[in-house]
Design a protein around this motif. Structure first.
Motif, PDB file in Angstrom:
ATOM      1  N   GLY A 259       0.868  -1.234  -0.050  1.00 15.22           N
ATOM      2  CA  GLY A 259      -0.139   0.071  -0.110  1.00 15.22           C
ATOM      3  C   GLY A 259       0.728   1.201  -0.053  1.00 15.22           C
ATOM      4  N   GLU A 260       1.918   1.232  -0.502  1.00 17.86           N
ATOM      5  CA  GLU A 260       2.959   2.262  -0.507  1.00 17.86           C
ATOM      6  C   GLU A 260       3.594   2.641  -1.881  1.00 17.86           C
ATOM      7  OE1 GLU A 260       4.599   1.693   3.950  1.00 17.86           O
ATOM      8  OE2 GLU A 260       5.856   1.172   2.084  1.00 17.86           O
ATOM      9  N   VAL A 261       3.820   3.728  -2.442  1.00 17.09           N
ATOM     10  CA  VAL A 261       4.284   4.060  -3.644  1.00 17.09           C
ATOM     11  C   VAL A 261       5.673   5.017  -3.544  1.00 17.09           C
ATOM     12  CG1 VAL A 261       2.505   3.821  -5.353  1.00 17.09           C
ATOM     13  CG2 VAL A 261       3.109   5.852  -4.106  1.00 17.09           C
ATOM     14  N   THR A 262       6.576   4.841  -4.353  1.00 20.14           N
ATOM     15  CA  THR A 262       7.612   5.877  -4.160  1.00 20.14           C
ATOM     16  C   THR A 262       8.084   6.265  -5.751  1.00 20.14           C
ATOM     17  OG1 THR A 262       8.894   4.491  -2.473  1.00 20.14           O
ATOM     18  CG2 THR A 262      10.341   6.064  -3.859  1.00 20.14           C
ATOM     19  N   ARG A 263       7.926   7.544  -5.872  1.00 16.47           N
ATOM     20  CA  ARG A 263       8.164   8.250  -7.281  1.00 16.47           C
ATOM     21  C   ARG A 263       9.576   7.697  -7.799  1.00 16.47           C
ATOM     22  NH1 ARG A 263       5.579  14.286  -6.496  1.00 16.47           N
ATOM     23  NH2 ARG A 263       3.615  13.661  -6.013  1.00 16.47           N
ATOM     24  N   ILE A 264       9.740   7.734  -8.862  1.00 15.18           N
ATOM     25  CA  ILE A 264      10.872   7.574  -9.770  1.00 15.18           C
ATOM     26  C   ILE A 264      11.722   8.769  -9.407  1.00 15.18           C
ATOM     27  CG2 ILE A 264      12.121   7.185 -11.878  1.00 15.18           C
ATOM     28  CD1 ILE A 264       9.732   5.982 -12.970  1.00 15.18           C
ATOM     29  N   GLY A 265      13.109   8.248  -8.897  1.00 13.81           N
ATOM     30  CA  GLY A 265      13.891   9.464  -8.566  1.00 13.81           C
ATOM     31  C   GLY A 265      13.873   9.959  -7.270  1.00 13.81           C
ATOM     32  N   GLY A 266      12.971   9.430  -6.503  1.00 16.59           N
ATOM     33  CA  GLY A 266      12.708   9.983  -5.095  1.00 16.59           C
ATOM     34  C   GLY A 266      12.934   8.767  -3.978  1.00 16.59           C
ATOM     35  N   ASN A 267      12.974   9.302  -2.778  1.00 15.90           N
ATOM     36  CA  ASN A 267      12.839   8.445  -1.635  1.00 15.90           C
ATOM     37  C   ASN A 267      11.890   8.395  -0.818  1.00 15.90           C
ATOM     38  OD1 ASN A 267      13.776  10.653  -0.540  1.00 15.90           O
ATOM     39  ND2 ASN A 267      15.934  10.443  -0.591  1.00 15.90           N
ATOM     40  N   LYS A 268      11.031   9.349  -0.942  1.00 18.16           N
ATOM     41  CA  LYS A 268      10.051   9.499  -0.110  1.00 18.16           C
ATOM     42  C   LYS A 268       8.783   8.506  -0.368  1.00 18.16           C
ATOM     43  CE  LYS A 268       6.382  12.750   1.687  1.00 18.16           C
ATOM     44  NZ  LYS A 268       5.789  14.143   1.699  1.00 18.16           N
ATOM     45  N   VAL A 269       8.377   7.754   0.789  1.00 18.59           N
ATOM     46  CA  VAL A 269       7.262   6.682   0.661  1.00 18.59           C
ATOM     47  C   VAL A 269       5.961   7.419   0.825  1.00 18.59           C
ATOM     48  CG1 VAL A 269       6.464   4.536   1.635  1.00 18.59           C
ATOM     49  CG2 VAL A 269       8.946   4.660   1.107  1.00 18.59           C
ATOM     50  N   ARG A 270       5.289   7.114  -0.048  1.00 18.70           N
ATOM     51  CA  ARG A 270       3.786   7.581   0.048  1.00 18.70           C
ATOM     52  C   ARG A 270       2.823   6.428   0.261  1.00 18.70           C
ATOM     53  NH1 ARG A 270       6.500  10.979  -3.160  1.00 18.70           N
ATOM     54  NH2 ARG A 270       6.269  13.450  -2.906  1.00 18.70           N
ATOM     55  N   LYS A 271       1.916   6.592   1.306  1.00 17.83           N
ATOM     56  CA  LYS A 271       0.858   5.496   1.560  1.00 17.83           C
ATOM     57  C   LYS A 271      -0.288   5.824   0.413  1.00 17.83           C
ATOM     58  CE  LYS A 271       1.653   2.923   5.415  1.00 17.83           C
ATOM     59  NZ  LYS A 271       1.382   1.288   4.886  1.00 17.83           N
ATOM     60  N   VAL A 272      -0.794   4.807  -0.099  1.00 13.97           N
ATOM     61  CA  VAL A 272      -1.992   4.955  -0.835  1.00 13.97           C
ATOM     62  C   VAL A 272      -3.030   4.135  -0.600  1.00 13.97           C
ATOM     63  CG1 VAL A 272      -0.870   6.018  -2.985  1.00 13.97           C
ATOM     64  CG2 VAL A 272      -0.968   3.528  -2.581  1.00 13.97           C
ATOM     65  N   ASP A 273      -4.506   4.400  -0.444  1.00 10.16           N
ATOM     66  CA  ASP A 273      -5.486   3.624  -0.453  1.00 10.16           C
ATOM     67  C   ASP A 273      -6.310   3.399  -1.648  1.00 10.16           C
ATOM     68  OD1 ASP A 273      -7.507   2.321   0.490  1.00 10.16           O
ATOM     69  OD2 ASP A 273      -8.746   4.091   1.296  1.00 10.16           O
ATOM     70  N   VAL A 274      -5.912   2.335  -2.649  1.00 13.77           N
ATOM     71  CA  VAL A 274      -6.467   2.198  -3.925  1.00 13.77           C
ATOM     72  C   VAL A 274      -6.946   0.910  -3.919  1.00 13.77           C
ATOM     73  CG1 VAL A 274      -5.852   2.441  -6.387  1.00 13.77           C
ATOM     74  CG2 VAL A 274      -4.693   3.982  -4.610  1.00 13.77           C
ATOM     75  N   ARG A 275      -8.152   0.898  -4.657  1.00 13.59           N
ATOM     76  CA  ARG A 275      -8.720  -0.468  -5.029  1.00 13.59           C
ATOM     77  C   ARG A 275      -8.444  -0.585  -6.547  1.00 13.59           C
ATOM     78  NH1 ARG A 275     -15.179  -2.319  -5.609  1.00 13.59           N
ATOM     79  NH2 ARG A 275     -14.764  -4.435  -5.680  1.00 13.59           N
ATOM     80  N   VAL A 276      -7.776  -1.698  -6.814  1.00 11.18           N
ATOM     81  CA  VAL A 276      -7.316  -1.783  -8.220  1.00 11.18           C
ATOM     82  C   VAL A 276      -8.152  -3.016  -8.926  1.00 11.18           C
ATOM     83  CG1 VAL A 276      -5.462  -2.814  -9.679  1.00 11.18           C
ATOM     84  CG2 VAL A 276      -4.904  -1.454  -7.536  1.00 11.18           C
ATOM     85  N   LEU A 277      -8.771  -2.347 -10.056  1.00 12.99           N
ATOM     86  CA  LEU A 277      -9.574  -3.451 -10.975  1.00 12.99           C
ATOM     87  C   LEU A 277      -8.592  -3.421 -12.109  1.00 12.99           C
ATOM     88  CD1 LEU A 277     -12.858  -1.579 -10.859  1.00 12.99           C
ATOM     89  CD2 LEU A 277     -12.014  -3.345  -9.380  1.00 12.99           C
ATOM     90  N   ALA A 278      -8.512  -4.759 -12.844  1.00 13.40           N
ATOM     91  CA  ALA A 278      -7.596  -4.845 -13.797  1.00 13.40           C
ATOM     92  C   ALA A 278      -8.486  -5.716 -15.070  1.00 13.40           C
ATOM     93  CB  ALA A 278      -6.362  -5.887 -13.585  1.00 13.40           C
ATOM     94  N   ALA A 279      -8.027  -5.419 -16.147  1.00 17.15           N
ATOM     95  CA  ALA A 279      -8.770  -6.006 -17.336  1.00 17.15           C
ATOM     96  C   ALA A 279      -7.892  -6.422 -18.461  1.00 17.15           C
ATOM     97  CB  ALA A 279      -9.692  -5.116 -17.988  1.00 17.15           C
ATOM     98  N   THR A 280      -7.952  -7.497 -19.031  1.00 19.99           N
ATOM     99  CA  THR A 280      -7.200  -7.996 -20.274  1.00 19.99           C
ATOM    100  C   THR A 280      -8.098  -8.843 -21.249  1.00 19.99           C
ATOM    101  OG1 THR A 280      -5.310  -9.254 -20.853  1.00 19.99           O
ATOM    102  CG2 THR A 280      -6.752 -10.077 -18.996  1.00 19.99           C
ATOM    103  N   ASN A 281      -7.687  -8.900 -22.454  1.00 19.08           N
ATOM    104  CA  ASN A 281      -8.226  -9.700 -23.577  1.00 19.08           C
ATOM    105  C   ASN A 281      -7.235 -10.939 -23.737  1.00 19.08           C
ATOM    106  OD1 ASN A 281      -6.123  -8.549 -24.913  1.00 19.08           O
ATOM    107  ND2 ASN A 281      -7.073  -7.481 -26.425  1.00 19.08           N
ATOM    108  N   LYS A 282      -6.249 -10.948 -23.001  1.00 22.51           N
ATOM    109  CA  LYS A 282      -5.201 -12.095 -23.235  1.00 22.51           C
ATOM    110  C   LYS A 282      -5.551 -13.167 -22.151  1.00 22.51           C
ATOM    111  CE  LYS A 282      -1.363  -9.601 -24.982  1.00 22.51           C
ATOM    112  NZ  LYS A 282       0.192  -9.248 -24.708  1.00 22.51           N
ATOM    113  N   ARG A 283      -5.339 -14.470 -22.389  1.00 24.68           N
ATOM    114  CA  ARG A 283      -5.322 -15.496 -21.453  1.00 24.68           C
ATOM    115  C   ARG A 283      -3.989 -15.530 -20.711  1.00 24.68           C
ATOM    116  NH1 ARG A 283      -4.019 -20.873 -21.494  1.00 24.68           N
ATOM    117  NH2 ARG A 283      -5.240 -22.115 -20.396  1.00 24.68           N
ATOM    118  N   LEU A 284      -4.114 -14.885 -19.361  1.00 23.11           N
ATOM    119  CA  LEU A 284      -3.071 -14.541 -18.458  1.00 23.11           C
ATOM    120  C   LEU A 284      -2.462 -16.054 -18.163  1.00 23.11           C
ATOM    121  CD1 LEU A 284      -4.009 -11.662 -16.472  1.00 23.11           C
ATOM    122  CD2 LEU A 284      -2.522 -11.848 -18.671  1.00 23.11           C
ATOM    123  N   GLU A 285      -3.191 -17.115 -17.961  1.00 25.13           N
ATOM    124  CA  GLU A 285      -2.478 -18.336 -17.704  1.00 25.13           C
ATOM    125  C   GLU A 285      -1.400 -18.790 -18.603  1.00 25.13           C
ATOM    126  OE1 GLU A 285      -6.616 -18.610 -16.096  1.00 25.13           O
ATOM    127  OE2 GLU A 285      -5.645 -17.618 -17.982  1.00 25.13           O
ATOM    128  N   GLY A 286      -1.634 -18.479 -19.973  1.00 29.33           N
ATOM    129  CA  GLY A 286      -0.891 -18.505 -21.044  1.00 29.33           C
ATOM    130  C   GLY A 286       0.343 -17.763 -20.929  1.00 29.33           C
TER     131      GLY A 286
END
Length: 458
Positions: A259-286
């Protein structure tokens, strides 16, 4: 239709003068002498704007404003005061007053305030119309068993914090499912941020997702928050997740775990509260078996799997979708609405739709614009859509011969099918196609226009 304006003031002279001015400006006006009358009139008449005196017998203006805002939190109220104090102004503002005017009332000031308040109303109403339009356009249209099951699954899963992996072919409506999940969730009023992982170059995807600090790479001219930070408190939709680079996959996995991100080139850790939804047209098992997708990330994302059925598996929804798109596109474009005769609808329902709902929508738009008469006929579908290899009604791609009333009709359909196949074979390069079929390019362009042939977008 004129705007309705309510005046609440216990001074007859003020009521009469203000009413006369507003009526002269074209407003529909009612004037009452007390707070109690004002509340009763407001509830029955629902004005768009209210002028309300601060000092009145009985309940004063501030108490009336408080009750009025309880009655209608969106009420637009301009306070009037003979001796407004800073305390009154602060109290009125805290209670939600739009503005406060001092007596004696100045005509120019009243008109300026009036124009500003009406402009505020116009903007608010336009925003409401846009929100309704977005909601309407976000509908998942269909009554087939597959769509009913999907809608029921969305209703069960949306209120939970569970991550969802949405799978389905291109054009089936995976984004609509993601937006429906967000809209029905407790995060609905927070940001919905979308990232198309296939559209962003692999060298930029990490910056897009996690942000960067100024100077961290060439072109990083200022600090920039990434999509995870932008979606904090809301929902992040990772579309086409199967195209994400391996290094970005590893960092996304870490964000999901910690639940944390660090920007590229930075060292400060930022807490984030995000619900992630993902989608794909590929067969991910393959993709996992081929070493292109992380198995641990797959299990983090695939808490609840949702499958959006292709259009060929829910043909009974096609008439409903066609009517939905016709109505919506006519409203958007200002074109007159069209009806579809039964033979044309049967033909549309019989066609295969490799591009699914997106392709059907583009086709309906083409028919709406180019069909000859007030009703879309079977001949319009044959002329503007044509047949393709693999149509449900045909092995040849042209349908059975009884569908053609004349030899000319059959010839046009055959020519269209031939040209479309050749264009697809040459990736829609008109010059190469013209050379391959030994036809002058100018003639080919004319035929493309005649048949309404154009490369589908998206």
């Amino acid at each position: 239709m004129s705007r309705r304006v309510l005046i609440v003031d216990d001074e007859p002279g003020i009521r009469a003068a203000l009413a006369q001015l507003l009526e002269f400006e074209g407003y529909d006006v009612k004037a009452v002498a007390s707070g109690h009358e004002g509340l009763a009139t407001y509830e029955a008449w629902r004005p768009q704007l209210t002028f309300l005196d601060v000092k009145m017998e009985g309940i004063d203006g501030l108490e009336t404003l408080k009750r009025l805002r309880s009655l209608d939190p969106a009420a637009v109220v301009v306070m009037i005061s003979g001796h407004a104090t800073v305390k009154d102004a602060v109290a009125a503002t805290q209670l939600g007053a739009y503005d406060i005017l001092e007596k004696p009332l100045d005509t120019d000031r009243i008109l300026v305030t009036l124009r500003n308040a009406i402009g505020h109303l116009d903007l608010r109403e336009e925003n409401a119309r846009l929100r309704q339009r977005v909601e309407r356009h976000g509908e998942i249209v269909g009554a087939s068993a597959g769509i009913r099951a999907l809608v029921e699954q969305i209703a069960r899963v949306a209120p939970t914090p569970a991550r969802v992996l949405i799978t389905g072919e291109n054009g089936t409506g995976k984004e609509l499912v993601a937006r429906a999940l967000h809209r029905q969730s407790p995060r609905a009023k927070q940001p919905f941020v979308e990232v198309n992982c296939a559209a962003i170059p692999s060298e930029l995807i990490e910056s897009e997702l996690f942000g960067h600090m100024k100077g961290s790479f060439t072109g990083a001219v200022q600090d920039r928050a990434g999509k995870f930070e932008q979606a904090d408190g809301g929902t992040l939709f990772l579309d086409e997740i199967g195209d994400m680079s391996p290094s970005a996959q590893a960092k996304v996995l870490r964000v999901l775990q910690e639940g944390e991100v660090t920007r590229i080139g930075g060292n400060k850790v930022r807490k984030v509260d995000v619900r992630v939804l993902a989608a794909t047209n590929k067969r991910l098992e393959g993709e996992i078996a081929a070493g292109r997708f992380r198995e641990d990330l797959y299990y983090r994302l695939n808490v609840v799997p949702m499958v959006v059925p292709p259009l060929r598996e829910r043909r009974e929804d096609i008439p409903m979708l066609v009517e939905h798109f016709l109505q919506r596109l006519a409203q958007e474009s200002g074109l007159p609405p069209r009806q579809v005769d039964d033979a044309a609808m049967d033909r549309l329902s019989a066609l295969d739709w490799p591009g699914n709902v997106r392709e059907l929508r583009n086709t309906v738009e083409r028919l709406l614009i180019l069909a000859a008469g007030p009703r879309i006929q079977r001949s319009d579908v044959d002329r503007l859509v044509g047949a393709r290899a693999g149509d449900a009604s045909s092995e040849t791609g042209l349908g059975t011969f009884e569908h053609f009333a004349t030899y000319e009709e059959f010839k046009l359909a055959a020519e269209r099918a031939f040209l479309e196949a050749k264009l697809k074979a040459h990736d829609w390069n008109v010059a190469e196609t013209a050379r391959a079929i030994d036809m002058p390019r100018s003639n080919l362009y004319k035929k493309l226009e005649r048949h309404g042939l154009a490369r589908e977008q998206g």
